[in-house]
Design a protein around this motif. Structure first.
Motif, PDB file in Angstrom:
ATOM      1  N   UNK A   1     -11.086  -2.397  -8.585  1.00 34.21           N
ATOM      2  CA  UNK A   1     -10.573  -1.668  -7.425  1.00 34.21           C
ATOM      3  C   UNK A   1      -9.169  -2.127  -7.051  1.00 34.21           C
ATOM      4  N   UNK A   2      -8.965  -3.420  -7.024  1.00 27.71           N
ATOM      5  CA  UNK A   2      -7.655  -3.951  -6.631  1.00 27.71           C
ATOM      6  C   UNK A   2      -6.596  -3.597  -7.676  1.00 27.71           C
ATOM      7  N   UNK A   3      -6.974  -3.570  -8.939  1.00 29.09           N
ATOM      8  CA  UNK A   3      -6.000  -3.165  -9.963  1.00 29.09           C
ATOM      9  C   UNK A   3      -5.578  -1.705  -9.765  1.00 29.09           C
ATOM     10  N   UNK A   4      -6.506  -0.855  -9.324  1.00 27.35           N
ATOM     11  CA  UNK A   4      -6.134   0.541  -9.070  1.00 27.35           C
ATOM     12  C   UNK A   4      -5.220   0.646  -7.856  1.00 27.35           C
ATOM     13  N   UNK A   5      -5.269  -0.347  -6.976  1.00 29.58           N
ATOM     14  CA  UNK A   5      -4.468  -0.351  -5.752  1.00 29.58           C
ATOM     15  C   UNK A   5      -3.195  -1.175  -5.877  1.00 29.58           C
ATOM     16  N   UNK A   6      -2.982  -1.801  -7.023  1.00 33.83           N
ATOM     17  CA  UNK A   6      -1.850  -2.719  -7.206  1.00 33.83           C
ATOM     18  C   UNK A   6      -0.513  -2.090  -6.817  1.00 33.83           C
ATOM     19  N   UNK A   7      -0.235  -0.884  -7.271  1.00 32.67           N
ATOM     20  CA  UNK A   7       1.070  -0.272  -6.959  1.00 32.67           C
ATOM     21  C   UNK A   7       1.191   0.036  -5.468  1.00 32.67           C
ATOM     22  N   UNK A   8       0.079   0.404  -4.834  1.00 34.49           N
ATOM     23  CA  UNK A   8       0.070   0.633  -3.388  1.00 34.49           C
ATOM     24  C   UNK A   8       0.369  -0.677  -2.654  1.00 34.49           C
ATOM     25  N   UNK A   9      -0.268  -1.752  -3.072  1.00 34.03           N
ATOM     26  CA  UNK A   9      -0.033  -3.064  -2.456  1.00 34.03           C
ATOM     27  C   UNK A   9       1.424  -3.488  -2.675  1.00 34.03           C
ATOM     28  N   UNK A  10       1.913  -3.307  -3.894  1.00 37.07           N
ATOM     29  CA  UNK A  10       3.287  -3.706  -4.227  1.00 37.07           C
ATOM     30  C   UNK A  10       4.319  -2.931  -3.417  1.00 37.07           C
ATOM     31  N   UNK A  11       3.969  -1.703  -3.033  1.00 35.54           N
ATOM     32  CA  UNK A  11       4.917  -0.882  -2.267  1.00 35.54           C
ATOM     33  C   UNK A  11       5.073  -1.370  -0.837  1.00 35.54           C
TER      34      UNK A  11
END
Length: 153
Positions: A138-148
């Motif tokens: 789940x967190x890998x799918x959200x990585x770009x969102x978190x990075x933004x």
């Protein structure tokens, strides 16, 4: 007369495809409408796996230093303090009305060129055997969102 019945039977069997089974149906193509139910299942699993999920999110936030200085906060205030704060925000984000709104937006606003990628990622996370594996997925799918630096709230 018998001969006519035989001919009729042959025509009937030919029209019905004889005794062979019909070919298996192709699975229906998935659409953006499939994202809504998948989104709800995703958040339900997140709720079941809260501790592992929040820990994995914090790990990625520390790795990316997002928000800026979070790694330093963990060092000075302690991981448990930062996780407790994260849980408060997460619980607010997990209100049923907010989840409904997020899932509705996903189902209605996802660009067509991202649909298959999101469905495949969702399938992979749903297939995760345990909470730790789900959280990592789940967190890998959200990585770009978190990075933004974006936030859910």
């Amino acid at each position: 007369m018998l001969r006519d019945r035989g001919f009729f039977l042959v025509l009937l069997l030919a029209a019905c495809g004889g005794s062979s089974s019909p070919p298996p149906a192709e699975p229906a193509a998935r659409t953006a409408a499939d994202l809504g139910p998948m989104c709800h299942r995703y958040y339900a699993r997140q709720a079941t796996c809260t501790d592992d999920y929040l820990s994995a999110v914090l790990d990625v936030r520390i790795e990316l230093d997002m928000p800026k200085g979070i790694g330093e906060r963990v060092k000075t205030e302690g991981r448990d303090v930062v996780l407790k704060e994260a849980r408060t925000y997460w619980e607010s984000d997990m209100e049923p009305a907010k989840i409904d709104a997020m899932c509705e937006a996903m189902a209605t606003r996802t660009p067509a060129d991202q649909l298959e990628r999101l469905l495949k990622q969702g399938d992979a996370c749903e297939a995760a055997a345990d909470c730790k594996a789900f959280a990592i997925c789940a967190v890998e799918t959200e990585r770009s969102f978190i990075a933004s630096g974006a936030t859910h709230h």
